[in-house]
Write a protein that holds these residues in place. Sequence first.
Motif, PDB file in Angstrom:
ATOM      1  N   MET A   1      46.738  29.473  32.089  1.00 35.84           N
ATOM      2  CA  MET A   1      46.937  29.419  32.957  1.00 35.84           C
ATOM      3  C   MET A   1      46.650  31.835  33.484  1.00 35.84           C
ATOM      4  N   MET A   2      45.349  31.530  34.368  1.00 35.89           N
ATOM      5  CA  MET A   2      44.543  32.612  34.370  1.00 35.89           C
ATOM      6  C   MET A   2      44.817  33.478  35.940  1.00 35.89           C
ATOM      7  N   LEU A   3      45.497  34.998  36.514  1.00 42.08           N
ATOM      8  CA  LEU A   3      45.623  35.019  37.570  1.00 42.08           C
ATOM      9  C   LEU A   3      44.475  35.419  37.810  1.00 42.08           C
ATOM     10  N   LEU A   4      43.872  34.935  39.132  1.00 40.31           N
ATOM     11  CA  LEU A   4      42.381  35.614  39.300  1.00 40.31           C
ATOM     12  C   LEU A   4      42.501  36.845  40.183  1.00 40.31           C
ATOM     13  N   ILE A   5      42.999  35.868  41.575  1.00 39.47           N
ATOM     14  CA  ILE A   5      43.754  37.317  42.832  1.00 39.47           C
ATOM     15  C   ILE A   5      44.822  37.548  42.748  1.00 39.47           C
ATOM     16  N   LYS A   6      45.832  38.260  42.888  1.00 38.35           N
ATOM     17  CA  LYS A   6      45.828  38.263  43.847  1.00 38.35           C
ATOM     18  C   LYS A   6      46.676  39.306  45.366  1.00 38.35           C
ATOM     19  N   LYS A  60      46.879  45.142  49.842  1.00 34.13           N
ATOM     20  CA  LYS A  60      46.039  45.258  48.396  1.00 34.13           C
ATOM     21  C   LYS A  60      45.866  44.297  47.726  1.00 34.13           C
ATOM     22  N   ILE A  61      45.206  43.640  47.754  1.00 36.16           N
ATOM     23  CA  ILE A  61      44.093  42.466  46.611  1.00 36.16           C
ATOM     24  C   ILE A  61      43.902  43.485  45.115  1.00 36.16           C
ATOM     25  N   ILE A  62      44.226  42.605  44.455  1.00 38.56           N
ATOM     26  CA  ILE A  62      43.889  42.673  43.499  1.00 38.56           C
ATOM     27  C   ILE A  62      43.255  41.746  42.516  1.00 38.56           C
ATOM     28  N   ARG A  63      41.872  42.138  41.827  1.00 44.69           N
ATOM     29  CA  ARG A  63      40.877  41.079  41.117  1.00 44.69           C
ATOM     30  C   ARG A  63      40.937  41.460  40.086  1.00 44.69           C
TER      31      ARG A  63
END
Length: 487
Positions: A1-6, A60-63
């Motif tokens: 399971m990979m987090l793509l966008i937070k 804030k958006i982390i990709r």
Amino acid sequence: MMLLIKAKDIHVEYMGREILEIDDLELYDYDRIGLVGANGAGKSTLLKLLLGEAPLPHGKIIREGHFSYIPQMDDVVVQEVKDYTLMGKLGVDALKVEHMSGGEESRLKIAQALSGGVHGIFADEPTSHLDRDGIDFLINQLKYYSGALLLISHDRYFLDQVVDKVWELKDGKITEYWGGYSEYLAQKEEERQSEAAQYKQFIAERDRLEKAITEKQNQARKMDQKAKGTSRKSSSESGGRLGHQKTVGSKQKKLHNAAKNMERRIESLGDVKPPEATRAVHFRLSQALELHNPFPITGKEISKQFGDKVIFEKASFQFPLGAKIALTGANGTGKTTLFKMILDREDGISLSPKAEIGYFAQNGYKFNRNQGIMEFMLENCDYQVSEIRAVLASMGFSQNDVRKELSMLSGGEIIKLQLAKMLLGRYNILLMDEPSNFLDLPAVEALESLMKNYAGTIIFISHDFRLLENVADVVYEIEDEKIVRKS
């Protein structure tokens, strides 16, 4: 399971109104999400923010991944597509990019996204302008796509086939529901019934307490009147009177305290709002517009061609009176051409002498943008203001919206207004060319209900499977240059 966008603390304002107010949002590699909400809720804005296609005013958006984006058709940018097999299956000719139809542009965007080798695909109305075969091919491709999907779509069948989670964007917030679109609707109906039950319970308890307060106050008032009567008695009975007053005063105090406690209990109930009511819409047809011909539109051995391309070759049809008639067929087979032939009363096409035709063609309506909405709706309309308001309410226009001028409306709202005006117009036959394209899902469902209840004849072009399934009494398909009745 990979987090793509937070994403965190996303706040976006537009014209003084906060359209996005999202504390936390996460997208994982296994997610297959349908993003739904009303026109103007901020769905396209959210997609662009998550992709980095639009500046982020706050938050804030982390990709952690790479994504392909299928924008709406007017945003299309032609890029190189390496998978020519996929382009062929989608019916896209790489040599004719500069002369593409709407359906071909949609297919090209999809080919670009699917051949990108990315972690996820974001799409804004990817089925618009696709025919049934194109939609089925896209569904099949996305079903077996291994990355994440975040899709905005008005096509309920498409969402049911592709997504397993729904994000509802409402009042700037995201609410998550598991399942496809049909499961989402079922959960929303459960919520509505629960709200209705809570509201009914709230009303019953509030009425009970208010009645009890009135009774306590009446009892206290009677005691007060009785106490005043005893004050007129002779002084010889003063000892007894004072003792009685003390008892009465104590009882009055208890009654007043009980009433105040009940008032506090009413306050503690809070302000429970009733569930959104559905206003009934009733269409009627003027006697002057009644048609008695069982087939008000017929075509006998009609022919049509553009250059070397033959559209119809001795095609015949009879459209029955009062029916909801779907006209289907692949892109380019001549559906819109047939509508224009009917409007122009070309050779071979016969119309009832009393036929009054209303025609919906997207981007084909001219109006004064400085008009008010109600002024626009009342032109050439026999319905009362209250009836017009009911139709507009069913299409998602609030009481405040109705006071706006046309220049303040979004593209989706203009389309909804055009549809509402045509349904209330002085017509007995409607020709509707892809009426559900670019509508939000609540508006599509409202349109479906309005079309079913319409008093006249409707002939409509659509690739929306659910709209066809739920509205059409009769289906004609254009194939091999003929117009063939399928049901």
